[in-house]
Structure formats: structure tokens, C-alpha cells
Design an enzyme around this catalytic site. Structure first.
Site, PDB file in Angstrom:
ATOM      1  CB  ALA A   1     -12.406  18.297  -6.068  1.00 51.45           C
TER       2      ALA A   1
ATOM      3  CG  HIS B   1     -13.927  12.686  -1.069  1.00 50.64           C
ATOM      4  ND1 HIS B   1     -13.689  14.000  -1.389  1.00 50.64           N
ATOM      5  CD2 HIS B   1     -15.041  12.331  -1.737  1.00 50.64           C
ATOM      6  CE1 HIS B   1     -14.623  14.421  -2.232  1.00 50.64           C
ATOM      7  NE2 HIS B   1     -15.458  13.430  -2.448  1.00 50.64           N
TER       8      HIS B   1
END
Ligand code: PAF
Length: 279
Positions: free
Chosen positions: A31, A36
Site C-alpha cells: 500500500a 515509502h
């Protein structure tokens, strides 16, 4: 970009790399969001190759419902990873990691595990320790990147690496925020529209705490935060603490030689959000 699901094949690939190739590692539960990607971009700059793992680790979820509802977006994740030139993805199944025994090891993390999240998420850090140790054994990275949003997790992993003498450098990365200040999290995608609109209040409050810290008593600040959240029916405060960065112990008296952070966990409807700020 190479994608592996099997431990043996990822290990073979890593073993085949030219001697001296530095490996940067970003463990994730998928996800993926811009937060990230910022870790991956940093890892790209600091290493010869970057390995990203995608594994929704069952043993770190204290509530079955949370595990079932955790967003799983593997196709989107892989195209995002391609877009930032990730070299290698390790996306194993649960049976590949745990075989038939989905259980955590028991760890001691220098007492860090009893603070904050540890009080509210039973077994969570044993689950995190189990998977991160396992992934480090498989990938054998030189550097591993963790976001400061999960600051307690970051300190727990530092303790894991120290206690097990794992030869990896842990690189902390600053919290990546939406324009309105909400800390990026895979869980944000599950907020209702009204809870999403309410959620930036969390960081707004933390910024006010930062201003108050140093001139006001810590206990008074805690009470002030608790009252602020009582005013908002959409957000339910689970905890707010001012704690020492290294030990995560609640502040007793402000020692100018020590670093402190304010930590918060809030329910926005059914979604639990955490955040923190350095003071
Ligand atoms: O922070 C996370 O996404 C997870 O806790 C981690 C470190 C990937 C372990 O499953």
C-alpha cells in the site's frame, strides 16, 4: 526490476551480486505512498542496489479485523516501485515466511516495548521484531531505512540490531506529510471523507505542543492536548505522551541534555493514526 516470491531465489540473486555491492533495504507492508517512495529514493542515492520487501506481516496485528482490512495493492505497488527504479522486490507469501507456524518470537527490547504502542497493541513489537530479523537474515542489507512516523518501531529495531549484533546500519527518515500536515500512512486511504478532513488536527496540535514545550509544564501540556481532543467528536485520543527519545520513558523533568518527542495515537472513526514531533 526483478520480483521474487521465494526466499531461495531472492537469496540466490543477492549472492550473485558483484562483491562489494552495497544493498539498501526498505521493508514495507505494501500500500505504498509517497512516504515509502522517499525512503526508496534515499536508499537509491546511498547504495548500489535497493531491495524493497512487500509483506503484510500477520504476527504484528493485534486485531484480526485490522489485518483483513489492511489495504493490499500489489499491482499498483509494483508500478510505483518501477517508477522509482527499485532494483529488486521481495514479496513472499505468509507460508513462505512462517510455513504453518504463524507465531512471533519473544523479544526483549531494552524496555522500549512496554511504552506507548506496547501498552495498546498486544504482541505488536514481537511481531515486528520477528519479521524484521527474518528479512534482515534473508536480504543481508548494509543499510535499512525506516520512517520516523513509527518512531517507537525505529528504536525497537535499533535495539534488535544491537542485541542480535546484526551488521546493518539503521537509517531514520523524516516523516513525510500531506500538504495539510497529516503524516502519510497506508491507513489514510481507509479514512472516510469527514475523518480525512478532521485528521490534520493531529499535526496542528503537535505543532502547538512544540511551541509550548520549554515554557509550560509537561503535565499541563498533556492535559491541554486531552482537552483539545475532547472538543472534536470525530477524533478520539488514545494516548498523548512526551517522552525521552532514547528510552521512550515519559518525561519527568526537562533535562536540557536529553532529547524529547511528543507522541500521539488517535482514532479517526475506526482508523488508528499515530504521529510524533521532535521537541
Ligand atoms: O513499518 C512497517 O511497514 C512494518 O512494521 C515493517 C517494518 C515493514 C515490518 O512488517
Amino acid at each position: 526490476m526483478l520480483v521474487f516470491a521465494k526466499i531461495k531465489s531472492v537469496q540466490q540473486k543477492i549472492k550473485s551480486l558483484k562483491k562489494g555491492t552495497s544493498i539498501g533495504f526498505v521493508p514495507t507492508m505494501g500500500a505504498l505512498h509517497k512516504g515509502h517512495l522517499s525512503l526508496i529514493e534515499r536508499a537509491k542515492k546511498e547504495n548500489d542496489i535497493v531491495v524493497v520487501s512487500i509483506f503484510v506481516n500477520p504476527t504484528q496485528f493485534d486485531k484480526k479485523e485490522d489485518l483483513i482490512n489492511y489495504p493490499k495493492t500489489i499491482d499498483k505497488d509494483l508500478s510505483l516501485l518501477k517508477s522509482v527504479y527499485c532494483d529488486l522486490v521481495f514479496a513472499p507469501s505468509s507460508s513462505e515466511i512462517y510455513a504453518n507456524n504463524i507465531k512471533s518470537e519473544n523479544f526483549e527490547f531494552d524496555g522500549l516495548e512496554f511504552q506507548m504502542e506496547g501498552k495498546f497493541r498486544d504482541g505488536h513489537f514481537d511481531g515486528v521484531g520477528t519479521i524484521v530479523k527474518r528479512l534482515f537474515e534473508i536480504v543481508k542489507p548494509h543499510k535499512a531505512y525506516f520512517g520516523e512516523k513509527d518512531f517507537q518501531q525505529l528504536q525497537i529495531i535499533r535495539s534488535l540490531v544491537k542485541n542480535y549484533k546484526i551488521p546493518v546500519k539503521i537509517v531514520p527518515c523524516e516523516i513525510y506529510r500531506e500538504d495539510d500536515g497529516l503524516a502519510m500512512s497506508s491507513r489514510n486511504a481507509r479514512l472516510t471523507i469527514e475523518h480525512r478532513l478532521a485528521a490534520p488536527f493531529i499535526y496542528k496540535t503537535l505543532k502547538k505542543v512544540k511551541l509550548k514545550f520549554g515554557t509550560e509544564n509537561a503535565l499541563d501540556i498533556v492535559k491541554w492536548v486531552e482537552n483539545e481532543f475532547k472538543k472534536d467528536p470525530l477524533l478520539e485520543l488514545e494516548y498523548f505522551e512526551i517522552a525521552e527519545e532514547e528510552t521512550l520513558q515519559t518525561i519527568k523533568n526537562n533535562n536540557p541534555k536529553r532529547k524529547y518527542r511528543a507522541f500521539i495515537a488517535v482514532f479517526a472513526g475506526k482508523i488508528r493514526l499515530i504521529d510524533n514531533i521532535s521537541l
